[in-house]
Write an enzyme that holds these catalytic residues in place. Structure first.
Site, mmCIF file in Angstrom:
data_model
loop_
_atom_site.group_PDB
_atom_site.id
_atom_site.type_symbol
_atom_site.label_atom_id
_atom_site.label_comp_id
_atom_site.label_asym_id
_atom_site.label_seq_id
_atom_site.Cartn_x
_atom_site.Cartn_y
_atom_site.Cartn_z
ATOM 1 N NE ARG A 25 -3.493 -0.584 2.884
ATOM 2 C CZ ARG A 25 -4.118 -0.366 4.034
ATOM 3 N NH1 ARG A 25 -3.670 -0.887 5.152
ATOM 4 N NH2 ARG A 25 -5.193 0.385 4.050
ATOM 5 C CD GLN A 59 -0.797 -3.414 7.538
ATOM 6 O OE1 GLN A 59 -1.469 -2.800 6.717
ATOM 7 N NE2 GLN A 59 -1.133 -3.527 8.805
ATOM 8 C CD GLU A 90 -9.571 1.400 4.421
ATOM 9 O OE1 GLU A 90 -9.022 0.317 4.107
ATOM 10 O OE2 GLU A 90 -9.473 2.448 3.759
ATOM 11 C CD GLN A 119 -5.747 3.693 5.222
ATOM 12 O OE1 GLN A 119 -5.100 2.884 4.564
ATOM 13 N NE2 GLN A 119 -6.350 4.724 4.674
ATOM 14 N NE ARG A 175 -7.779 7.746 4.619
ATOM 15 C CZ ARG A 175 -8.199 6.688 3.920
ATOM 16 N NH1 ARG A 175 -9.471 6.319 3.983
ATOM 17 N NH2 ARG A 175 -7.364 6.001 3.183
ATOM 18 C CG HIS A 184 -28.148 43.897 4.920
ATOM 19 N ND1 HIS A 184 -28.376 45.168 5.385
ATOM 20 C CD2 HIS A 184 -27.591 43.221 5.950
ATOM 21 C CE1 HIS A 184 -27.956 45.266 6.639
ATOM 22 N NE2 HIS A 184 -27.479 44.091 7.003
#
Length: 856
Positions: A115, A181, A271, A283, A285, A803
């Site tokens: 990855r 991995q 994940e 994972q 993030r 306005h």
């Protein structure tokens, strides 16, 4: 120099070595109880060693740096050359040996995930999700080496290069590591969001799951089981015949996610996979799209309403602008995401004040009111407050207040404000250094009472209440839904509408002088910033008169600008080129004297409408009484409606005085070398700037962080309503009477027109014509000069009393405001029909037989 590092030995401090994904996985493996598959990282040192074998890459990177993000052909061509070179280059022997040693620790037939892990990836403010490549089920040393090289090459895919160009990342500074991995044999896999990705609620976690590998889910190849979890309980779920996870596994997964979230200090996109009953994390993030939550001193439930949606400025503000607005505002304000919010929890929870809050907010923005109503109807979120009175609107929404319909009230208020402003200008001249900040602190405290002056508030409310009274009663008695729009045409004393007409008079001075017109056209094309062009223009035939006309205009209105509630925004006096486009439009589109003719025409139309209305009322049962009451309200609305725009003018006039004094101090700091440029001061709060002026000491790193933070805040979309759980609550228009495909909004100025949609975000580049309908995010008073030259108005933000709506009615300009996503759903140049009376927009195939003519 390390070419390979064991995954479990790295952490987030080594992002520059192992990239965002590698650093994140290494950090995850340090958390007790979090299972992360074994593996190793091929480092950025290895990437640099490898790319050193491709000498031409430096030339290609230089080419990419010069490419526009929109030039897809150039991006494709250069990036393809880089990828081809990287894929054709052999790995140096020392890299092959290092990777082989790492692979040798595992079984020969083990399968791996290979990855990409770029240094600009999985960051708190930019995830770069999906920009580089990942490969699954890679087996054998040779295949791993091949796929490591493919990952490196993916740093220069077209999508990755375009993403970096759009987000301002230097191609040379982004390095690529690779994570290798061990793969687990997944029974189920998916994604966990520790905050609900739909509502942004931080207390609700969302789980998506499928059988087997999660790659099919992420790629959209399979439908996911979905689960919502709140406070350790599954509160909603949707799944196929057989769910991929049990409720107990979902709850266990969310608990793991909460630990990860706590470790990193922000909501996470995780994940995961399930193998032999064990949950593995592959994972995590940060979720970069969530709007921040205002900080609070306790953990009580709170409801926040956007100030920007009420003040017609939804863009991010710099710290100096935020702090000055907070110091001068009447109500306490909370900052989040570079925007300001008001806590309305108590008023929404109290039965005594809820109805009044919903009514007054609804006049400004019905979508806010609907969102608040949704929260109030839920039960359980708001505090339980005693019913200390009837559920009734505030007095401001009752019968019109008793105030003399005397123009002297308005002129007296204006004269008093001008005297106060003159005193401020006089007294501030002698102040400098720390004494200036002491003076300004007192001025800010004195600024607040001017906002709540009882007579001023009464005058404003008198005009508003009279308009509402007329709207309600004339519809009931005569079936007239929008008569008040005509009755308020050319009302006296409206400083904002006068501003637009005054720019027509400036055009009258410039129009007879072709050299000046041509010069201003060049100024517009060149994007001139400062006021220096006025001096150059004065040397042309007719230039001196043009210069004097523009300067006279700036003397009265030069303190205004787009986003004027932010003191750091450049004012027209500082950047008069912002007006050039509007001036040129007026020169081309109108004949001399149009400003006065328009005003008198509006006044005549209002007088004719008044006569017609009164005659029709007198013919009704009890007609004399109805006509007499209506006449009082017409007189009142014409006396006081224009004044509503003056207090904001007075506030912004003071802001410019404050800014000019502060910038003198800032210029001294620049001369002394304390600040590198004046704009650095905008990233300090008022108190921080005060300290820098006193000590001549500046934390340069603070300025750098604030600039980066502001750049991230600019990209955020602020919600109208936000809770302390982070939930973005959206309102809706509950209407069933619209044509198919129509966009709903708030009808604020009557009339139906067809024309060309012009999606404009910057008035300095607003090339508009008389057949155009302006479509924009919001309009504060600074947009008024454009209103005289267009056919209709559509905004994403606003309501009946904002306005833009007030001035549209003043000019007789059909308008629909508060149209969600109008600047996205409508495209520049599209032909549209705007229904200002009914409040919606239709998209048309093209100009109709009437060539876009207005009709009622």
């Amino acid at each position: 120099m390390a070419y390979v590092l064991d995954l479990h030995t790295v952490d987030e401090t080594q992002l520059a070595v192992v990239g965002g994904k590698g650093a994140g996985l290494g950090e995850l493996s340090q958390i007790d109880g979090i299972a992360v598959p074994d593996g190793f990282c091929v480092t950025t040192d290895a990437f640099r060693r490898f790319t050193a074998e491709v000498p031409a890459i430096e030339e290609w990177l230089a080419q990419l740096a010069r490419v526009s993000p929109s030039d897809r052909d150039a991006i494709d061509g250069v990036s393809a050359q880089i990828r081809g070179a990287l894929q054709a280059t052999a790995l140096p022997d020392e890299l092959v040996s290092a990777i082989a040693r790492a692979v040798g620790r595992f079984a020969e037939d083990a399968a791996y995930a290979v990855r990409s892990s770029a240094t600009a990836e999985d960051l708190p403010t930019a995830s770069f999700a999906g920009q580089q490549d990942s490969y699954l089920n890679v087996v054998g040393e040779a295949s791993i080496l091949t796929h490591v090289r493919l990952c490196w090459a993916s740093l220069f895919s077209e999508r990755a290069v375009t993403y970096r160009l759009h987000n301002g990342f230097d191609h040379r500074r982004v390095q690529m590591a690779v994570v290798v991995q061990r793969m687990v044999v997944a029974e189920a896999a998916g994604v966990l969001f520790t905050a609900d990705p739909i509502t942004s609620n931080r207390r609700v976690a969302s789980v998506e799951a499928c059988f087997g590998l999660g790659e099919a889910l992420v790629s959209g190849l399979v439908n996911a089981d979905t689960f919502k979890v709140r406070d350790g309980e599954v509160v909603a779920k949707s799944h196929q015949e057989q769910p991929a996870l049990t409720d107990e596994e979902v709850i266990r997964l969310v608990a793991i996610g909460r630990r990860i979230e706590a470790h990193f200090g922000r909501p996470q996109d995780v994940e995961w996979c399930l193998a032999e009953g064990k949950l593995w994390i592959v994972q995590s993030r940060p979720i970069t799209t969530l709007f921040p939550i205002p900080e609070a001193a306790d953990r009580e439930n709170r409801v926040y309403v956007s100030v920007g949606h009420q003040q017609m400025m939804t863009e991010a503000m710099r710290p100096l602008g935020i702090s000055v607005w907070q110091l001068t505002a009447m109500a306490p304000m909370h900052e989040a995401g570079g925007r300001l919010f008001v806590d309305v929890t108590q008023r929404l929870a109290s039965p005594r004040t809820r109805a009044a809050l919903l009514q007054i907010v609804g006049r400004g923005d019905p979508l806010i009111a609907d969102a608040l109503r949704t929260i109030g109807d839920r039960g359980g979120f708001l505090p339980a407050l005693a019913d200390d009175g009837p559920d009734r609107p505030s007095v401001v929404f009752g019968a019109p207040a008793e105030i003399d319909t005397d123009p002297k009230i308005v002129t007296g208020l204006i004269e008093r404000d001008r005297d106060s402003l003159a005193a401020l200008k006089r007294d501030i001249q002698s102040k400098s250094g720390p004494a200036l900040f002491d003076f300004l602190s007192e001025a800010f405290a004195g600024h607040k009472p001017t906002l709540s002056d009882p007579l001023s508030v009464e005058a404003i409310m008198a005009g508003m209440q009279a308009a509402w009274w007329l709207g309600d009663h004339l519809e009931e008695w005569l079936g007239e839904r929008n008569a008040v729009d005509t009755l308020t045409l050319s009302a006296s004393g409206n400083v904002t509408s006068e501003m637009g007409l005054a720019l027509l008079n400036v055009a009258d001075v410039i129009r007879p002088h072709p050299d000046v017109v041509a010069f201003l056209q060049r100024v517009e094309e060149d994007g001139c910033e400062g006021p220096g062009f006025l001096e150059e223009m004065a040397e042309l035939p007719g230039g001196r008169a043009a210069q004097e006309a523009i300067r006279e205009y700036l003397d009265t209105y030069g303190m205004r600008c787009v986003g004027e509630i932010d003191i750091t925004r450049p004012r027209w006096s500082e950047r008069p080129s912002a007006l050039v486009s509007a001036i040129l439009t007026n020169v081309v589109s109108f004949e001399p004297g149009v400003a006065e003719r328009r005003f008198q025409q509006g006044r005549q139309m209002a007088a004719d409408k008044e006569r017609e209305i009164l005659e029709r009322l007198r013919a009704l049962p009890d007609g004399e009484r109805k006509a007499a009451g209506t006449k009082r309200m017409i007189d009142r609305v014409r006396t006081f409606a224009g004044y509503r725009e003056y207090p904001k003018y007075g506030i912004i006039s003071r802001y410019f005085v404050y800014k000019q004094a502060l910038m003198k101090e800032v210029d001294r700091l620049v001369e002394a070398g304390v600040l590198s440029e004046p704009e650095d001061s905008f990233f300090l709060t008022f108190q921080e700037l005060r300290e820098v002026v006193a000590t001549h000491h500046l934390d340069v790193e603070l300025i750098r962080r604030r600039r980066a933070q502001f750049a991230d805040q600019v990209a955020l979309t602020p919600p109208r309503v936000l809770t302390s759980d982070g939930e973005v609550v959206t309102g809706a228009y509950r209407r069933e009477d619209l044509p198919a495909g129509a966009l709903a909004g708030v009808p604020v100025s009557t009339g139906t027109v067809e024309g060309r949609a012009r999606v404009i975000h910057d008035i300095a580049h607003a090339d508009l014509g008389v057949e155009d309908i302006l479509v924009t995010t919001y309009t504060d008073p600074s947009w008024t000069p454009l209103f005289v030259a267009i056919k209709g108005l559509v905004t994403e933000v606003g309501g009946l009393m904002t306005h833009g709506a007030v001035i549209a009615r003043e000019y007789g300009l059909p308008a629909v405001v508060g149209v969600p996503d109008a600047t996205t759903l409508l495209h520049d140049g599209q032909w549209i029909r705007l229904h200002g009376t009914e409040g919606y927009i239709e998209i048309l195939p093209g100009p109709g037989p009437g060539n876009g003519a207005s009709h009622s």
